[in-house]
Design a protein around this motif. Structure first.
Motif, PDB file in Angstrom:
ATOM      1  N   ALA A  64     -39.813  44.784 -12.671  1.00 55.19           N
ATOM      2  CA  ALA A  64     -39.430  46.011 -13.381  1.00 55.19           C
ATOM      3  C   ALA A  64     -37.920  46.076 -13.642  1.00 55.19           C
ATOM      4  O   ALA A  64     -37.487  46.642 -14.643  1.00 55.19           O
ATOM      5  CB  ALA A  64     -39.884  47.235 -12.598  1.00 55.19           C
ATOM      6  N   ASP A  65     -37.135  45.447 -12.765  1.00 55.18           N
ATOM      7  CA  ASP A  65     -35.675  45.466 -12.954  1.00 55.18           C
ATOM      8  C   ASP A  65     -35.176  44.311 -13.829  1.00 55.18           C
ATOM      9  O   ASP A  65     -33.986  44.135 -14.013  1.00 55.18           O
ATOM     10  CB  ASP A  65     -34.948  45.462 -11.601  1.00 55.18           C
ATOM     11  CG  ASP A  65     -35.165  44.176 -10.812  1.00 55.18           C
ATOM     12  OD1 ASP A  65     -35.775  43.222 -11.332  1.00 55.18           O
ATOM     13  OD2 ASP A  65     -34.710  44.117  -9.646  1.00 55.18           O
ATOM     14  N   GLY A  66     -36.110  43.501 -14.376  1.00 53.40           N
ATOM     15  CA  GLY A  66     -35.738  42.413 -15.278  1.00 53.40           C
ATOM     16  C   GLY A  66     -35.598  41.061 -14.606  1.00 53.40           C
ATOM     17  O   GLY A  66     -35.341  40.060 -15.273  1.00 53.40           O
ATOM     18  N   THR A  67     -35.765  41.002 -13.283  1.00 53.65           N
ATOM     19  CA  THR A  67     -35.675  39.730 -12.564  1.00 53.65           C
ATOM     20  C   THR A  67     -36.841  38.829 -12.957  1.00 53.65           C
ATOM     21  O   THR A  67     -37.999  39.250 -12.914  1.00 53.65           O
ATOM     22  CB  THR A  67     -35.704  39.963 -11.038  1.00 53.65           C
ATOM     23  OG1 THR A  67     -34.650  40.846 -10.684  1.00 53.65           O
ATOM     24  CG2 THR A  67     -35.563  38.649 -10.282  1.00 53.65           C
ATOM     25  N   ALA A 153     -45.232  37.758 -18.094  1.00 52.58           N
ATOM     26  CA  ALA A 153     -45.984  38.943 -17.682  1.00 52.58           C
ATOM     27  C   ALA A 153     -45.022  39.905 -17.003  1.00 52.58           C
ATOM     28  O   ALA A 153     -44.520  39.628 -15.921  1.00 52.58           O
ATOM     29  CB  ALA A 153     -47.113  38.545 -16.734  1.00 52.58           C
ATOM     30  N   LYS A 154     -44.770  41.035 -17.662  1.00 53.82           N
ATOM     31  CA  LYS A 154     -43.804  42.010 -17.144  1.00 53.82           C
ATOM     32  C   LYS A 154     -44.511  43.069 -16.318  1.00 53.82           C
ATOM     33  O   LYS A 154     -45.539  43.614 -16.723  1.00 53.82           O
ATOM     34  CB  LYS A 154     -43.049  42.668 -18.299  1.00 53.82           C
ATOM     35  CG  LYS A 154     -41.956  43.621 -17.857  1.00 53.82           C
ATOM     36  CD  LYS A 154     -41.223  44.196 -19.075  1.00 53.82           C
ATOM     37  CE  LYS A 154     -40.027  45.038 -18.721  1.00 53.82           C
ATOM     38  NZ  LYS A 154     -40.121  45.848 -17.537  1.00 53.82           N
ATOM     39  N   LEU A 155     -43.948  43.349 -15.150  1.00 56.29           N
ATOM     40  CA  LEU A 155     -44.457  44.419 -14.311  1.00 56.29           C
ATOM     41  C   LEU A 155     -43.873  45.737 -14.823  1.00 56.29           C
ATOM     42  O   LEU A 155     -42.659  45.822 -15.060  1.00 56.29           O
ATOM     43  CB  LEU A 155     -44.058  44.213 -12.852  1.00 56.29           C
ATOM     44  CG  LEU A 155     -44.852  43.179 -12.053  1.00 56.29           C
ATOM     45  CD1 LEU A 155     -44.578  41.773 -12.519  1.00 56.29           C
ATOM     46  CD2 LEU A 155     -44.561  43.320 -10.589  1.00 56.29           C
ATOM     47  N   PRO A 156     -44.703  46.764 -15.000  1.00 56.09           N
ATOM     48  CA  PRO A 156     -44.165  48.050 -15.473  1.00 56.09           C
ATOM     49  C   PRO A 156     -43.291  48.703 -14.402  1.00 56.09           C
ATOM     50  O   PRO A 156     -43.268  48.277 -13.253  1.00 56.09           O
ATOM     51  CB  PRO A 156     -45.428  48.871 -15.750  1.00 56.09           C
ATOM     52  CG  PRO A 156     -46.512  48.233 -14.973  1.00 56.09           C
ATOM     53  CD  PRO A 156     -46.136  46.796 -14.770  1.00 56.09           C
TER      54      PRO A 156
END
Length: 164
Positions: A64-67, A153-156
């Motif tokens: 979520a923080d872009g890592t 795959a991005k975590l919200p």
């Protein structure tokens, strides 16, 4: 056995299994010689020859923080299982039984377009997801396949856990 004619060498039908076995032996020796990764060891027969399919494909989870968290995802596992195996903070409160939306992921468009469409049950659960986007899917419903190589795959930013 083999017979020689003007055009070249012809194998009798009973020699073919031996040739296939010899091919397996040679391929195994080549893999050992070059230290081939386990990802290259799975093979499938295609058109009478050999093609190679990876047993793992590289994908990237984006926190979520872009890592960015790159992983080698085993083919056949779900994105939820892969996340848990790699200590990625993807909840999955229902253990993948399609009874919640806590494994909600936002998939990159190119990879999203390669996925089978979601079922009605998945769509119903996605309606409950936090931060729903056009390329949202549930991680428990997506199995890793070679076509998903390079998927992101991005975590919200959060999740709605109706299970607790």
């Amino acid at each position: 056995g083999a017979t020689t004619e003007e055009e070249g060498v012809h194998l009798s039908p009973d020699a073919r299994p031996t040739l296939a076995h010899q091919t397996d032996v040679v391929l195994a020796a080549l893999q050992r010689a070059v230290g081939a990764a386990p990802a290259l060891r799975q093979r499938t027969r295609a058109l009478g020859g050999y093609t190679w399919e990876p047993s793992k494909v590289p994908i990237v989870y984006v926190d979520a923080d872009g890592t960015e968290i790159p992983v080698d995802a085993p083919v056949g596992r779900t994105l939820l299982e892969v996340a848990h195996e790699n200590d990625i903070e993807l909840e999955g409160a229902c253990d993948g039984s399609l009874a919640c939306s806590t494994c909600h992921l936002i998939i990159d468009q190119e990879s999203f377009d390669k996925l089978k469409p979601p079922t009605e049950d998945e769509l119903d659960m996605l309606d409950l997801a936090f931060g729903l986007e056009d390329t949202s899917r549930l991680g428990c419903q997506i199995k890793v396949s070679p076509e998903l190589k390079g998927m992101r795959a991005k975590l919200p930013e959060g999740s709605n856990n109706m299970m607790s």
